[in-house]
Design a protein around this motif. Sequence first.
Motif: not given
Length: 334
Positions: A216-219, A222-228, A238-242
Motif C-alpha cells: 500500500e505504501h509503495w502504491a 507510484r499510482l495517481r493518488r485520489r485521497p479518500v 482506495m487504489r493503494a488500499w486495493w
Amino acid sequence: MNWLLQLNSHEQTALLFVALFGMLALASCLRVLMSLRRESLQDVPADPDAIPGRARQHHWRHEMRILWLGASIFWAAWISGPVGATLLFGVLSFLAFREFVTLLHTRRGDHRSLLLAFFVLLPLQYLTVGLREFDLFTVMIPVYSFLAIPVVSAMADDPHDFLERNAKIQWGIMVCVYGLSHAPALILLDFAGYQGRGAFLLFFLVMVVSGGQLAEHWASRRLRRRPVARHVDRDFSMRAWWAGVGCAALVGLALFWITPFKAWQAMAMAAIAAGAGSFGSLVMEALKRDAGVRYWGNRSSITGAIGLLDRMAVLCFSAPVFFHLARWYFKAAR
C-alpha cells in the motif's frame, strides 16, 4: 513439503523461528555491506543526517532494530507458553494505552476511571485470554468496561465534558487492550488437527498485514493518488488500499500451508485482515490529527515506548477481525 508435514508441531514452530531469524540476519548483513560500500564511495559528513542517503541509512537501521525486537518478542511469547505470551502482550498493551493516555486532556475526575482501566480491566482481559475463556474474553471490554467506566467517572462528581472524556478512555481501552489482546489469543486458539500450532496463525497474520502495508505504501507513491480523506491522510486512497489487499492475498496464498485453511480461504482471510488493518491505520491517523500530533509518543514522553502505538495500530484492528473469523467460521476449539 512432505518432510515439513512429517514434523511435529514443536519442530515445525522451531523451524519457523529458524527461518525468521535467518531472514533477519541476512537482511542485517546486507544492510551492513551496503553501508560499508556507501561509505567507501563518499566522505562521510560530520552530521550523519546531512545527506538523504545517510538519513535513509539511519532510518533502516532503526527499522531493523524494531524488526529484531518484534521477532524476539514473538519468540519469547512462544517459548514461555500461554502464561508468558499473555504477560508479554499485556505489558505491550499497558505501554500502548499509557502512550494513548498521555495525549488526552484528562481531568481530576478521570483518575478513578484510568486506575480502573489500567489495574483492573487490563489484567482481567489478559487473564481471560490465558485461561482460554474466549466467550468471556470477547465481551469483557465491549460490555463490562463500557458500563463500569462511566459509573466510576460519574461517582467522581465531575460532569464537565463527561461524554467526551469517557468516550476517549473507552476508545483507548478498545484499541490498545481489547484489540491487541487478540494476538496472544491466536497463539492459544486450537483447530481440529491443528493443536499446538497457534504461533503459525500469529505469524501468518503479521506477514500478510505487513506485506499489505508495504504494498500500500509503495502504491500510494507510484499510482495517481485520489485521497479518500484528504484532511486525515493524503496518502490513503482506495487504489493503494486495493493494491495492499491484493498483495496480502498473494502472501496468504504463499503461506496457506502453515495454516489450517485451504488456499482460497487463506487468501480471503489475508485480504480481510489486511483491509481491516489498513482502515485501522486510517482511524488512528484521524485520532492523531485530532490530538495535533504526527506520531504517537515523542522523545519527551514518559511512556518509555516511543511510537509503540504507531507500530501496533494495524495489528490492533486486524487481530480481532482475524481471530473471530477463524474461531467462528472455521469452528476452532475453545
